[in-house]
Design an enzyme around this catalytic site. Sequence first.
Site, mmCIF file in Angstrom:
data_model
loop_
_atom_site.group_PDB
_atom_site.id
_atom_site.type_symbol
_atom_site.label_atom_id
_atom_site.label_comp_id
_atom_site.label_asym_id
_atom_site.label_seq_id
_atom_site.Cartn_x
_atom_site.Cartn_y
_atom_site.Cartn_z
ATOM 1 N N ASP A 167 0.822 -1.213 0.000
ATOM 2 C CA ASP A 167 0.000 0.000 0.000
ATOM 3 C C ASP A 167 0.863 1.272 0.000
ATOM 4 O O ASP A 167 2.096 1.194 -0.003
ATOM 5 C CB ASP A 167 -0.945 -0.049 1.214
ATOM 6 C CG ASP A 167 -2.325 0.489 0.880
ATOM 7 O OD1 ASP A 167 -2.429 1.348 0.002
ATOM 8 O OD2 ASP A 167 -3.299 0.055 1.529
ATOM 9 N N ASP A 222 -9.885 3.445 -3.785
ATOM 10 C CA ASP A 222 -10.651 2.296 -3.278
ATOM 11 C C ASP A 222 -12.072 2.216 -3.839
ATOM 12 O O ASP A 222 -12.791 3.217 -3.893
ATOM 13 C CB ASP A 222 -10.747 2.369 -1.745
ATOM 14 C CG ASP A 222 -9.400 2.094 -1.095
ATOM 15 O OD1 ASP A 222 -8.384 2.017 -1.824
ATOM 16 O OD2 ASP A 222 -9.375 1.954 0.139
HETATM 17 C C1 GLA Z 1 -5.961 1.315 1.345
HETATM 18 C C2 GLA Z 1 -6.070 0.290 0.219
HETATM 19 C C3 GLA Z 1 -7.216 -0.664 0.522
HETATM 20 C C4 GLA Z 1 -6.960 -1.357 1.859
HETATM 21 C C5 GLA Z 1 -6.796 -0.314 2.949
HETATM 22 C C6 GLA Z 1 -6.332 -0.938 4.252
HETATM 23 O O1 GLA Z 1 -7.061 2.167 1.393
HETATM 24 O O2 GLA Z 1 -6.268 0.924 -1.008
HETATM 25 O O3 GLA Z 1 -7.368 -1.616 -0.504
HETATM 26 O O4 GLA Z 1 -5.836 -2.166 1.753
HETATM 27 O O5 GLA Z 1 -5.819 0.655 2.591
HETATM 28 O O6 GLA Z 1 -6.165 0.006 5.263
#
Ligand code: GLA
Length: 402
Positions: A167, A222
């Site tokens: 990430d 996301d």
């Molecule tokens: C980010 C990523 C998500 C998930 C969250 C976890 O937002 O894009 O897919 O992994 O972190 O905290």
Amino acid sequence: MEKKVRLVKMLLMMLICVSAWISAESTDNIDSYRRLLLENGLGATPPMGWNSWNHFFCDIDETIIKETADALVSTGLAELGYKYVNIDDCWAEQERDSEGYLVPNKKTFPSGIKALADYIHSKGLKLGIYSDAGFQTCSNKMPGSLGYEQKDADTFASWDIDYLKYDNCNNNYTEPTKRYPPMSQALIKTGRPIFFSLCEWGEMHPAFWGAKLGNSWRTTTDISDTWDSMISRADQNEGYANFSGPGGWNDPDMLEVGNGGMSHKQYVVHFSLWAISKAPLLIGCDVRDLSNNTYKILGNKEVIDVNQDPLGIQAKKVKKDGDLEVWAGPLSKSRTVVLLLNRSVIRSTISAYWADLGVPADTSMEVRDLWKHKTYDKAFKNQLKFTMEGRSCRMFILKPLS
Ligand code: GLA
């Protein structure tokens, strides 16, 4: 004598030039180029599996992960290809140990990750884990790997991890092109093939540089469990179609199918779009509690086969008339996959002409409907034309009869 030495030198130079030219030519073949750079040999087709985030967020523990693995096997999803069981954020203690190692959360993962990996492997599955190219992960509940790349990669390899999602939160504001390579190299250095999934959210267009570092890269922020969120991610991801292929895939984020926020027809659209876009098929619902309808979507082998086609070419939007769209792309064995997509809320008719698909108009096609599981008796010429409900799609494979 001097003449001879000069001649040998000249011949040597020529040899070097020819071999450089040959290797430059072969880098045109993007597959072998990626393989050369990645050296992990993974991702010949998009990865398939499950990830904890979209349904459980931080509420995870080793029991959920084990029961999910059991359910993947007992439902038959594992046999259909869903092999990766991926733990997302929140699996570790807030602090590293005194020697700087990551520590599995003592309350939620008391048996440790190695024991979990052994369990997952005993089921014929693979275990994925999560970290971050920053000081802390996005939840702020555990450390990230920035500055600890080799230590953490070695730890993951020693636990027999098969997949790392990496990430982008809490970083030091340096470019991702500086923060992702150290983990890519560290993983390769472990000698264990670990699928490397770059989760950079598409900020700096990782489609342009991700293939040199990893096996997939997020092209979007996301996803959430709504029609607008899903469809906008498919759109954004489509713009990068030319950069995806065996070894490295565009990733419009994980599946929301089965989480309850969309209708059955909308989830069919979601799964169809992900399949033809050659996106990772990472289930994001609770597979321990799978409805028949959800299983019918996630378990549609014909649609999965499109995603896993060895050619690995991402479909594109080939026609757009307001909310009525045609997405299409080539498959192996001279076939074409076509998606007629009605994004409007009203019943509408969509036509895909052979010209839209790059096929000669007089070609006779055998047409198979991948959601009705039926091949039409008649041969189709020049166009496919179907009427469908609002926010729904029809998905076909076309095979030339001559
Ligand atoms: C980010 C990523 C998500 C998930 C969250 C976890 O937002 O894009 O897919 O992994 O972190 O905290």
